[in-house]
Design a protein around this motif. Structure first.
Motif, PDB file in Angstrom:
ATOM      1  N   LEU A 104       0.983  -1.304   0.378  1.00  0.00           N
ATOM      2  CA  LEU A 104      -0.334  -0.057  -0.065  1.00  0.00           C
ATOM      3  C   LEU A 104       1.223   1.538  -0.311  1.00  0.00           C
ATOM      4  CD1 LEU A 104      -2.694  -0.652   2.865  1.00  0.00           C
ATOM      5  CD2 LEU A 104      -3.437  -1.461   0.128  1.00  0.00           C
ATOM      6  N   SER A 105       1.921   1.119   0.360  1.00  0.00           N
ATOM      7  CA  SER A 105       3.062   2.201   0.964  1.00  0.00           C
ATOM      8  C   SER A 105       3.375   2.735  -0.951  1.00  0.00           C
ATOM      9  CB  SER A 105       4.150   2.618   1.985  1.00  0.00           C
ATOM     10  OG  SER A 105       3.473   2.356   3.025  1.00  0.00           O
ATOM     11  N   ILE A 106       3.921   1.728  -1.598  1.00  0.00           N
ATOM     12  CA  ILE A 106       4.290   1.745  -2.625  1.00  0.00           C
ATOM     13  C   ILE A 106       3.020   2.334  -3.569  1.00  0.00           C
ATOM     14  CG2 ILE A 106       5.080   0.330  -4.811  1.00  0.00           C
ATOM     15  CD1 ILE A 106       6.363  -1.413  -2.715  1.00  0.00           C
ATOM     16  N   ILE A 107       2.023   1.504  -3.864  1.00  0.00           N
ATOM     17  CA  ILE A 107       0.715   2.109  -4.298  1.00  0.00           C
ATOM     18  C   ILE A 107       0.462   3.939  -3.919  1.00  0.00           C
ATOM     19  CG2 ILE A 107      -1.175   1.699  -4.686  1.00  0.00           C
ATOM     20  CD1 ILE A 107      -0.992  -1.291  -4.514  1.00  0.00           C
ATOM     21  N   ALA A 108       0.682   4.083  -2.776  1.00  0.00           N
ATOM     22  CA  ALA A 108       0.258   4.967  -2.256  1.00  0.00           C
ATOM     23  C   ALA A 108       1.339   6.507  -2.531  1.00  0.00           C
ATOM     24  CB  ALA A 108      -0.422   5.528  -1.083  1.00  0.00           C
ATOM     25  N   GLY A 109       2.496   6.010  -2.631  1.00  0.00           N
ATOM     26  CA  GLY A 109       3.474   6.903  -3.603  1.00  0.00           C
ATOM     27  C   GLY A 109       4.617   7.113  -2.413  1.00  0.00           C
ATOM     28  N   LEU A 110       4.422   6.681  -1.491  1.00  0.00           N
ATOM     29  CA  LEU A 110       4.814   7.041   0.220  1.00  0.00           C
ATOM     30  C   LEU A 110       6.310   6.519   0.939  1.00  0.00           C
ATOM     31  CD1 LEU A 110       1.808   6.321   2.221  1.00  0.00           C
ATOM     32  CD2 LEU A 110       2.484   8.430   0.900  1.00  0.00           C
ATOM     33  N   VAL A 111       6.418   5.971  -0.468  1.00  0.00           N
ATOM     34  CA  VAL A 111       8.189   5.566   0.325  1.00  0.00           C
ATOM     35  C   VAL A 111       8.718   5.585  -1.469  1.00  0.00           C
ATOM     36  CG1 VAL A 111       7.489   4.095   1.649  1.00  0.00           C
ATOM     37  CG2 VAL A 111       7.570   2.938  -0.538  1.00  0.00           C
ATOM     38  N   PRO A 112      10.245   5.443  -0.961  1.00  0.00           N
ATOM     39  CA  PRO A 112      11.402   5.292  -2.609  1.00  0.00           C
ATOM     40  C   PRO A 112      10.933   3.834  -2.485  1.00  0.00           C
ATOM     41  CG  PRO A 112      12.513   6.633  -0.150  1.00  0.00           C
ATOM     42  CD  PRO A 112      11.091   6.515   0.027  1.00  0.00           C
ATOM     43  N   VAL A 113      11.560   3.535  -4.337  1.00  0.00           N
ATOM     44  CA  VAL A 113      11.199   2.294  -4.921  1.00  0.00           C
ATOM     45  C   VAL A 113      12.378   2.306  -6.097  1.00  0.00           C
ATOM     46  CG1 VAL A 113       8.988   1.880  -4.301  1.00  0.00           C
ATOM     47  CG2 VAL A 113       9.462   2.995  -6.045  1.00  0.00           C
ATOM     48  N   THR A 114      12.722   0.973  -6.109  1.00  0.00           N
ATOM     49  CA  THR A 114      14.032   0.803  -6.913  1.00  0.00           C
ATOM     50  C   THR A 114      13.565  -0.579  -7.408  1.00  0.00           C
ATOM     51  OG1 THR A 114      16.080   0.678  -7.350  1.00  0.00           O
ATOM     52  CG2 THR A 114      15.329  -0.776  -5.380  1.00  0.00           C
ATOM     53  N   GLY A 115      13.766  -0.749  -8.831  1.00  0.00           N
ATOM     54  CA  GLY A 115      13.228  -1.874  -9.257  1.00  0.00           C
ATOM     55  C   GLY A 115      13.913  -1.697 -11.073  1.00  0.00           C
ATOM     56  N   PRO A 116      13.793  -1.952 -11.833  1.00  0.00           N
ATOM     57  CA  PRO A 116      13.526  -2.767 -13.420  1.00  0.00           C
ATOM     58  C   PRO A 116      12.251  -1.788 -14.193  1.00  0.00           C
ATOM     59  CG  PRO A 116      12.606  -4.997 -12.700  1.00  0.00           C
ATOM     60  CD  PRO A 116      12.647  -4.204 -11.410  1.00  0.00           C
ATOM     61  N   ARG A 156       6.164  12.456  -7.919  1.00  0.00           N
ATOM     62  CA  ARG A 156       5.584  11.086  -7.980  1.00  0.00           C
ATOM     63  C   ARG A 156       3.697  11.115  -7.977  1.00  0.00           C
ATOM     64  NH1 ARG A 156       7.502   6.930  -4.766  1.00  0.00           N
ATOM     65  NH2 ARG A 156       6.289   5.096  -5.333  1.00  0.00           N
ATOM     66  N   VAL A 157       3.995   9.861  -9.217  1.00  0.00           N
ATOM     67  CA  VAL A 157       2.587  10.038  -9.783  1.00  0.00           C
ATOM     68  C   VAL A 157       1.498   9.452  -8.615  1.00  0.00           C
ATOM     69  CG1 VAL A 157       1.204   9.773 -12.454  1.00  0.00           C
ATOM     70  CG2 VAL A 157       3.131  10.923 -11.942  1.00  0.00           C
ATOM     71  N   VAL A 158      -0.046   9.008  -7.992  1.00  0.00           N
ATOM     72  CA  VAL A 158      -0.668   8.716  -7.545  1.00  0.00           C
ATOM     73  C   VAL A 158      -1.690   8.624  -8.553  1.00  0.00           C
ATOM     74  CG1 VAL A 158       1.237   8.374  -6.033  1.00  0.00           C
ATOM     75  CG2 VAL A 158      -0.743   9.895  -5.693  1.00  0.00           C
ATOM     76  N   VAL A 226       8.559  11.078  -3.382  1.00  0.00           N
ATOM     77  CA  VAL A 226       7.489  10.256  -3.344  1.00  0.00           C
ATOM     78  C   VAL A 226       5.896  11.467  -2.469  1.00  0.00           C
ATOM     79  CG1 VAL A 226       8.836   8.946  -1.605  1.00  0.00           C
ATOM     80  CG2 VAL A 226       8.705  11.219  -0.780  1.00  0.00           C
ATOM     81  N   ALA A 227       4.762  10.862  -3.159  1.00  0.00           N
ATOM     82  CA  ALA A 227       3.934  11.698  -2.876  1.00  0.00           C
ATOM     83  C   ALA A 227       3.427  12.375  -1.162  1.00  0.00           C
ATOM     84  CB  ALA A 227       2.472  10.779  -3.223  1.00  0.00           C
ATOM     85  N   THR A 228       3.047  13.072  -1.067  1.00  0.00           N
ATOM     86  CA  THR A 228       2.533  13.928   0.197  1.00  0.00           C
ATOM     87  C   THR A 228       1.121  12.511   0.956  1.00  0.00           C
ATOM     88  OG1 THR A 228       2.911  15.988  -0.166  1.00  0.00           O
ATOM     89  CG2 THR A 228       1.922  15.368   1.441  1.00  0.00           C
ATOM     90  N   ARG A 229       1.326  12.890   2.129  1.00  0.00           N
ATOM     91  CA  ARG A 229       0.250  12.072   2.896  1.00  0.00           C
ATOM     92  C   ARG A 229      -0.693  12.753   2.680  1.00  0.00           C
ATOM     93  NH1 ARG A 229      -0.356   7.150   5.817  1.00  0.00           N
ATOM     94  NH2 ARG A 229       1.581   7.626   6.211  1.00  0.00           N
ATOM     95  N   ALA A 230      -2.265  12.308   2.062  1.00  0.00           N
ATOM     96  CA  ALA A 230      -2.907  12.902   2.757  1.00  0.00           C
ATOM     97  C   ALA A 230      -4.086  12.862   3.995  1.00  0.00           C
ATOM     98  CB  ALA A 230      -3.552  13.194   1.159  1.00  0.00           C
TER      99      ALA A 230
END
Length: 241
Positions: A104-116, A156-158, A226-230
């Motif tokens: 959920l944190s990834i979907i909401a854009g609340l945490v940095p992520v890395t991957g292909p 971050r696009v959510v 990261v997105a700002t938590r609303a």
């Protein structure tokens, strides 16, 4: 004068013959042996009875103690099994909750992520890129399973992201951006790239707008934005939830 019987008995007692002495000693020994045997037999019988009863009581006591010990072992093993089960269930629930929270944190854009993923660079060469073309590009990436998207490394696009067209560029969640537009997306690189480059797809739309789109497939894409938590203003969880 002949001897009276009484006189003969008196002489026998006072001066017994050899035969009488032997007979007396034998009788005395037989009598002593008989008395001793009776006493020993009675004593042994009583002692044997006591030892047997004590042994029975001891065996009964040991049998009861063993049963109690085995019952306690069974109880403790049951408690240990329940604790292991509870611990396993609790740990499983915690692991699942953590995994769901991470997702959920990834979907909401609340945490940095890395991957292909892919990096899309859009430039304006002969014309202005339309808002619809930019939105279609982002939507195409989402449709094929992009797990994280960022624009120009800062936005971050959510799901709640808003885009508006402004003079000379766009406003994304209140932040103004200008060309070139760099979109990073994490997911299966080949699938993401194909979603943009098929005939009449987003790439063709950008070209029709007078721009160009370059798509690079990467083994690792880092998204730090990261997105700002609303915080909800009106919605509240139901009681008991």
């Amino acid at each position: 004068m002949p001897d009276e019987p009484l006189d003969r008995l008196r002489r026998a007692l006072l001066r017994p013959s050899r035969r009488q002495l032997v007979a007396g000693v034998l009788m005395a020994l037989v009598g002593f042996a008989g008395v001793t045997q009776i006493r020993v037999t009675d004593t042994d019988a009583t002692y044997s009875g006591l030892r047997q009863q004590e042994l029975i009581d001891l065996l009964d006591g040991l049998g009861g103690a063993r049963q109690r010990a085995e019952a306690e072992i069974d109880r403790l093993e049951g408690v240990a099994s329940d604790l292991r089960d509870d611990t396993t269930k609790r740990q499983t629930a915690l692991d699942q909750a953590k995994a769901e929270a991470d997702t959920l944190s990834i979907i909401a854009g609340l945490v940095p992520v890395t991957g292909p993923g892919v990096r899309i660079t859009i430039t304006e060469d002969e014309g202005r890129v339309r808002l619809g073309s930019l939105l279609d590009t982002i939507q195409a990436l989402r449709t094929v399973g992009a797990e994280a998207i960022a624009i120009n490394g800062t936005i971050r696009v959510v799901a709640q992201t808003s885009l508006e067209e402004t003079e000379g560029g766009f406003t994304v969640d209140g932040e103004r951006i200008e060309a070139p537009y760099v979109i990073d997306a994490i997911g299966e690189p080949g699938v993401l790239a194909d979603s943009l480059t098929f005939a009449l797809g987003p790439k063709k739309q950008i070209e029709n707008d007078g721009g160009t789109m370059e798509v690079s497939e990467l083994k690792a894409v880092d998204i730090e934005a990261v997105a700002t938590r609303a915080e909800p203003r009106y919605a509240l969880p139901e009681q008991g939830q």
